[in-house]
Design a protein around this motif. Sequence first.
Motif, short mmCIF file in Angstrom:
data_model
loop_
_atom_site.label_atom_id
_atom_site.label_comp_id
_atom_site.label_asym_id
_atom_site.label_seq_id
_atom_site.Cartn_x
_atom_site.Cartn_y
_atom_site.Cartn_z
N ARG A 6 -3.35 9.26 4.79
CA ARG A 6 -2.10 9.78 4.23
C ARG A 6 -2.30 10.26 2.79
O ARG A 6 -1.72 11.26 2.36
N LEU A 7 -3.14 9.55 2.05
CA LEU A 7 -3.42 9.93 0.67
C LEU A 7 -4.07 11.31 0.61
O LEU A 7 -3.75 12.13 -0.27
N LEU A 64 -6.61 0.06 -2.74
CA LEU A 64 -5.88 -0.02 -1.47
C LEU A 64 -6.15 -1.34 -0.78
O LEU A 64 -5.23 -1.98 -0.25
N VAL A 79 0.84 -1.20 0.00
CA VAL A 79 0.00 0.00 0.00
C VAL A 79 0.87 1.25 0.00
O VAL A 79 0.66 2.19 -0.78
N SER A 80 1.86 1.26 0.87
CA SER A 80 2.74 2.41 0.98
C SER A 80 3.46 2.69 -0.32
O SER A 80 3.64 3.85 -0.72
N GLU A 123 2.44 2.21 -3.32
CA GLU A 123 1.59 2.61 -4.45
C GLU A 123 0.79 3.87 -4.18
O GLU A 123 0.03 4.31 -5.06
N LEU A 124 0.92 4.47 -3.02
CA LEU A 124 0.12 5.66 -2.71
C LEU A 124 0.26 6.75 -3.76
O LEU A 124 -0.73 7.37 -4.17
N ALA A 149 -3.91 4.47 5.25
CA ALA A 149 -3.37 4.84 3.94
C ALA A 149 -4.23 5.93 3.31
O ALA A 149 -3.70 6.87 2.69
N SER A 164 4.88 13.06 0.67
CA SER A 164 4.63 11.97 1.63
C SER A 164 5.84 11.72 2.52
O SER A 164 6.36 10.62 2.63
N TRP A 200 -7.78 9.52 -6.48
CA TRP A 200 -8.49 9.75 -5.23
C TRP A 200 -9.59 10.80 -5.30
O TRP A 200 -10.74 10.51 -4.92
#
Length: 269
Positions: A199-200, A111, A89-90, A92-93, A196, A211, A100
């Motif tokens: 953070r996104l 996600l 996940v991290s 591919e953010l 996630a 990020s 998004w």
Amino acid sequence: MDGVNAATTDPLARITELPGVDEAVAEARTVVDRLLGHRVLRRRSADVSLESALRGAHASAVLDGAEAPLEQVRSGEADDPRVKGALRVSGELGQLVETWPKAPRQALARLHTLAAADGAGADRLGRPRSAAEQAEDPAGLGAPPAPIEVEVRLEALGALLERRSSAPAPVVSAVVHGELMALRPFGWGDGVVARAAERLVLIERGLDPKSLAAPELGHLQRREEYTAGLRAYLTGTPEGVRTWVLHCCAAIADGARDSLATCEALKRG
């Protein structure tokens, strides 16, 4: 009258009026801005971002029940499916930043596919849980809403995000995180997905475009406060939401301070 209309069309804006929220947002922004202005980033921005991603993924996995030490994660020896999912996940953010704001449901499905690839059946990846499926509850929040309510609230959250609230990024990210934890829409890996998504939001709304800060670390460092804040959010009261948002702002600042420490370490060589 204008204020009433603004509150009606932009409900998240009302949260910024709750006591202490403006100050908490300002503190988080100040620490993140201090991080973004660090001289080391002129040459080593990618290194700081990579370390932040690693430490954030580890913290998120631990919050969901993983027991792997950070150094084991760093060396690639951690076999826990939560750790593997959080790392995917991290990584591919950044690729989901454009998706998004236009299609948050699509981004959430992606996600979950990344987070749960080693922990859920292939037929469940990216799909909301059914009535027959149990949802994991590592934070001890109790039973989540039924799937029909989850669907309604996910649609409402998506519509809210697509309307582009005027509320500051830490407020929007806190609501996204809290709502996803309340719903636990997928049943497995929901915590990793929720953090996630938080953070996104911070990346996409420009608070932390590279990020560099890891709010997941703040949530882990304040684990009891994290759980208490989520339970407060679940009440749906203004005071409960306020408690949660204040915690999330503090977690963002904590994550930024941790990356500032990384910058200082790189500076010393």
